[in-house]
Design a protein around this motif. Structure first.
Motif, short mmCIF file in Angstrom:
data_model
loop_
_atom_site.label_atom_id
_atom_site.label_comp_id
_atom_site.label_asym_id
_atom_site.label_seq_id
_atom_site.Cartn_x
_atom_site.Cartn_y
_atom_site.Cartn_z
N LEU A 148 0.80 -1.21 0.00
CA LEU A 148 0.00 0.00 0.00
C LEU A 148 0.84 1.27 0.00
CD1 LEU A 148 -2.86 -0.92 2.52
CD2 LEU A 148 -3.05 -0.66 0.04
N PHE A 149 1.97 1.25 0.71
CA PHE A 149 2.66 2.51 0.99
C PHE A 149 4.09 2.61 0.48
CE2 PHE A 149 -0.35 1.89 4.63
CZ PHE A 149 -1.27 2.85 4.23
N ARG A 150 4.70 1.53 0.05
CA ARG A 150 6.11 1.60 -0.33
C ARG A 150 6.29 1.51 -1.84
NH1 ARG A 150 9.46 1.27 4.00
NH2 ARG A 150 8.53 0.51 5.94
N PRO A 151 7.28 2.25 -2.39
CA PRO A 151 7.56 2.17 -3.83
C PRO A 151 8.25 0.84 -4.16
CG PRO A 151 9.19 3.55 -2.75
CD PRO A 151 8.16 3.21 -1.70
N LEU A 152 8.34 0.56 -5.45
CA LEU A 152 8.94 -0.70 -5.89
C LEU A 152 10.36 -0.88 -5.36
CD1 LEU A 152 9.23 -3.28 -7.58
CD2 LEU A 152 9.83 -1.83 -9.53
N THR A 153 11.18 0.18 -5.41
CA THR A 153 12.56 0.04 -4.95
C THR A 153 12.63 -0.46 -3.52
OG1 THR A 153 12.54 2.41 -4.41
CG2 THR A 153 13.53 1.76 -6.52
N SER A 154 11.75 0.06 -2.67
CA SER A 154 11.74 -0.35 -1.27
C SER A 154 11.21 -1.78 -1.13
CB SER A 154 10.87 0.61 -0.45
OG SER A 154 10.81 0.19 0.90
N ARG A 155 10.12 -2.10 -1.83
CA ARG A 155 9.55 -3.44 -1.74
C ARG A 155 10.53 -4.50 -2.23
NH1 ARG A 155 5.23 -1.02 -4.53
NH2 ARG A 155 5.44 -2.51 -6.25
N LEU A 156 11.16 -4.23 -3.37
CA LEU A 156 12.08 -5.22 -3.94
C LEU A 156 13.32 -5.37 -3.07
CD1 LEU A 156 12.67 -7.15 -6.22
CD2 LEU A 156 13.60 -5.25 -7.56
N ALA A 157 13.82 -4.27 -2.53
CA ALA A 157 14.98 -4.35 -1.63
C ALA A 157 14.64 -5.18 -0.40
CB ALA A 157 15.43 -2.95 -1.22
N ARG A 158 13.44 -4.99 0.15
CA ARG A 158 13.02 -5.76 1.32
C ARG A 158 12.94 -7.25 1.00
NH1 ARG A 158 9.45 -3.67 5.63
NH2 ARG A 158 10.21 -1.60 6.12
N ARG A 159 12.35 -7.59 -0.15
CA ARG A 159 12.23 -9.00 -0.50
C ARG A 159 13.61 -9.63 -0.72
NH1 ARG A 159 7.76 -7.20 0.25
NH2 ARG A 159 8.55 -7.59 2.33
N LEU A 160 14.53 -8.90 -1.34
CA LEU A 160 15.87 -9.44 -1.57
C LEU A 160 16.61 -9.65 -0.25
CD1 LEU A 160 17.06 -7.46 -4.73
CD2 LEU A 160 16.21 -9.81 -4.60
N LEU A 161 16.47 -8.72 0.67
CA LEU A 161 17.12 -8.89 1.98
C LEU A 161 16.53 -10.08 2.73
CD1 LEU A 161 17.42 -5.15 3.05
CD2 LEU A 161 19.31 -6.69 2.50
N GLU A 162 15.21 -10.25 2.65
CA GLU A 162 14.58 -11.41 3.28
C GLU A 162 15.08 -12.71 2.67
OE1 GLU A 162 10.43 -10.78 2.77
OE2 GLU A 162 10.31 -9.14 4.24
#
Length: 232
Positions: A148-162
């Motif tokens: 809902l609130f995060r841009p793609l760069t943030s979402r993708l970075a989070r998934r890669l770190l996970e």
């Protein structure tokens, strides 16, 4: 673990059963049976009765949900040693998501009735099941907030770190994600299109943040990824 993974060893490696003694793990493993799966086989279907818990002996699976428009989102990726279906042991409610095999593999299957009988004498395991449910709810809340609130760069970075934490191994240049992931799968994990993920990964490759090495993603700059993951 290999195809011939020891069920006792696998169950004992799970935080859920870490407090069990050796004899209790043997007793639990004796309740289970093995199931082979093929690529694209559906193990759990959203809305179906939830009468079993599973442990992954070998292979890779994805936990998904599908929108009314038919768009698939990946909620989690599972591999050797992971458990799923444990929440249904608590309430017996229908499955809340689909679980689909990505590769061929083998599962350890525990029936709900057998597990409930076993849990009657194991209060610590019951408590850990409750904690697992709480973690699942928190993870779902975080995923909704991301979409809902995060841009793609943030979402993708989070998934890669996970993915790096859960499926990564140390590499001289950073962290290598052991799973082979297509850009379509990364898009489904991050709530975006394959094309958008492709463009973002190309930018990060040029900037020395992430690269592809032999079909595996290599996280080169964890600090930058963490900074991007924290942005909203």
């Amino acid at each position: 673990m290999s195809f011939n993974a020891d069920p006792v060893e696998l169950l004992g490696s799970s935080p859920l059963f870490a407090d069990l003694a050796g004899a209790e793990l043997v007793q639990l493993a004796a309740l289970a049976h093995r199931r082979s799966v093929k690529p694209r086989e559906t193990i759990c279907r959203k809305g179906a009765p939830g009468g079993q818990m599973f442990a992954v002996l070998r292979g890779r699976l994805k936990v998904t949900t599908v929108s009314s428009e038919g768009r698939e989102a990946i909620l989690a990726l599972l591999s050797t040693g992971d458990l799923f279906g444990e929440v249904s042991l608590l309430d017996g409610a229908p499955r809340s998501a689909n679980v689909i095999a990505v590769t061929s593999g083998e599962l350890l299957v525990l029936e709900r009735a057998d597990m409930l009988a076993f849990l009657e004498g194991q209060p610590p395991v019951s408590q850990k099941l409750m904690l697992a449910l709480c973690r699942r709810l928190r993870s779902t809340d975080a995923l909704i907030e991301d979409l809902l609130f995060r841009p793609l760069t943030s979402r993708l970075a989070r998934r890669l770190l996970e993915l790096g934490r859960e499926h990564g191994q140390a590499h001289p240049r950073g962290v290598r994600i052991t799973l082979r992931l297509s850009q379509e799968e990364l898009g489904q994990l991050s709530g975006s299109s394959r094309e958008s993920v492709n463009r973002q990964l190309a930018q990060w490759d040029n900037a020395g943040v992430v690269t592809n090495e032999g079909g595996h993603l290599l996280l080169l700059d964890l600090n930058t990824l963490q900074e991007l993951a924290n942005k909203s």
